[in-house]
Design an enzyme around this catalytic site. Structure first.
Site, short mmCIF file in Angstrom:
data_model
loop_
_atom_site.label_atom_id
_atom_site.label_comp_id
_atom_site.label_asym_id
_atom_site.label_seq_id
_atom_site.Cartn_x
_atom_site.Cartn_y
_atom_site.Cartn_z
CB CYS A 107 -21.03 -8.57 2.86
SG CYS A 107 -21.73 -9.79 4.92
CB CYS A 121 -25.86 -11.81 15.50
SG CYS A 121 -26.64 -11.76 13.63
CG LEU A 221 -11.59 -15.61 18.78
CD1 LEU A 221 -11.51 -17.25 18.62
CD2 LEU A 221 -10.48 -14.92 19.37
S1 SF4 Z 1 -23.57 -17.19 13.92
FE1 SF4 Z 1 -23.46 -15.51 15.08
S2 SF4 Z 1 -22.80 -13.72 14.22
FE2 SF4 Z 1 -23.16 -15.47 12.27
S3 SF4 Z 1 -25.17 -14.79 11.47
FE3 SF4 Z 1 -25.28 -16.32 13.09
S4 SF4 Z 1 -25.82 -15.39 14.99
FE4 SF4 Z 1 -25.23 -14.11 13.45
#
Ligand code: SF4
Length: 346
Positions: A107, A121, A221
């Protein structure tokens, strides 16, 4: 010696061949150096043992190899490995090796921090500092491949762009890195084993379809109701579900490839019947499969994993509608390596 030496891996093979011809050598020398850089992942010009000492010195005088350095490496009880990777300018990103019985997945990160601000997040709390260069993405893959061979006796089998950053906000560099990873001049991995995961940037999904990319597409999603999605992923206001749906339809029309939806179910946020119905409806627009991902709480506990009953309700509804659904148990929780937990805490 030049003050501002150029990153040699920013050069294409042709540019490298030209460089040697301009300096009175054979174009073929460019191929040899290119092979050292991308197939053998040389960290220094000294490593290039079939290149003469004078030529290596000439390279040293003109270029640098900005190789990443694994600053700290943590191993989880379940075999997951998390690397905190130091970039040439001192910034840090994280990448994770996730082993299962049948595969080893890397990842990788695509940005330092993130351009977006998903509320659940940990990476979102680090503002976006910069995009990663193609070689910095490539090096994360090489580091994890080495660790996979060392700790699990097998090469890396899959790559997901689900680390730090929104890969489609760094599209050109992500594409260049994937070119190197899949090219026979590089790691020669199949693009079918690579998945780019986006939070859903419609314009870029269309561009990927137009560019006829061969890797897989996943979309985080998490809700198929605009009001709910905007609360947890505020950029949904700019890129609403209708635009996302149309872009995904375009993707399927052009590529005939299924989409994966990544979906976390949170207590009190998207665990009601209305949420399930909306998601099932969304899944019917374009052929897809669904990964329900176990959530890993970040510090403040605002988001909590929904009950098993809620998960079961999702799974039953999706299966009833013949949509393939997998439940992804979280890995590497003890080292903050799980989805949404990457925040340079180590
Ligand atoms: S797109 Fe959203 S989930 Fe992905 S790293 Fe950025 S803030 Fe985090």
């Amino acid at each position: 010696m030049k003050d501002n030496k150029k990153d040699i891996r920013a050069l294409t093979k042709e540019q490298l061949r030209d460089f040697f011809v301009k300096n009175g050598d054979k174009a073929f020398r460019g191929n040899q150096v290119y092979e050292w850089l991308w197939q053998k992942s040389a960290h220094t010009f000294e490593d290039m043992t079939n290149i003469s000492k004078e030529t290596r010195q000439m390279l040293e005088d003109n270029f640098v190899i900005n190789h990443i350095k694994v600053d700290t490496m943590q191993r989880s009880n379940d075999g997951t490995v998390k690397n905190a990777v130091r970039l040439h300018d001192g910034l840090i990103v994280e990448s994770v090796l996730i082993p299962t019985k049948t595969r080893t997945t890397a990842c990788v990160s695509s940005q330092v921090g993130c351009s977006l601000d998903c509320k659940f997040c940990a990476t979102a709390r680090l503002k976006r500092m910069r995009n990663l260069n193609p070689d910095e993405i490539f090096d994360q893959v090489v580091a994890i491949d080495n660790e996979s061979r060392l700790y699990h006796n097998r090469p890396l089998s899959n790559i997901v762009f689900m680390g730090m950053g929104e890969p489609l906000m760094n599209y050109n560099n992500v594409i260049k890195a994937i070119d190197k990873i899949t090219s026979t001049d590089g790691l020669a991995m199949s693009p079918k084993r690579i998945t780019v995961s986006t939070s859903g940037v419609p314009k870029m999904i269309r561009k990927m379809a137009d560019d006829d990319v061969k890797f897989n597409l996943a979309v985080s999603l998490h809700s198929a109701i605009d009001e709910v999605r905007t609360k947890i992923m505020p950029f949904n206001e700019t890129f609403p579900l209708k635009d996302l749906k149309e872009a995904l339809e375009y993707w399927y029309l052009k590529t005939s490839r299924k989409i994966s939806y990544e979906y976390v179910v949170w207590k009190g946020i998207n665990d009601k019947q209305g949420d399930i119905d909306a998601f099932v409806k969304f899944c019917k627009y374009v052929p897809c499969k669904v990964n329900i991902i176990e959530y890993n709480p970040i510090d403040d506990g605002e988001f909590q994993q929904a009950s098993n009953d809620a998960l079961e309700n999702y799974i039953t509804a999706l299966e009833k509608n013949r949509i393939v659904v997998n439940v992804r148990r979280s890995r590497g929780k003890d080292i903050d390596a799980a989805c949404g937990q990457l925040a340079n805490k180590s």
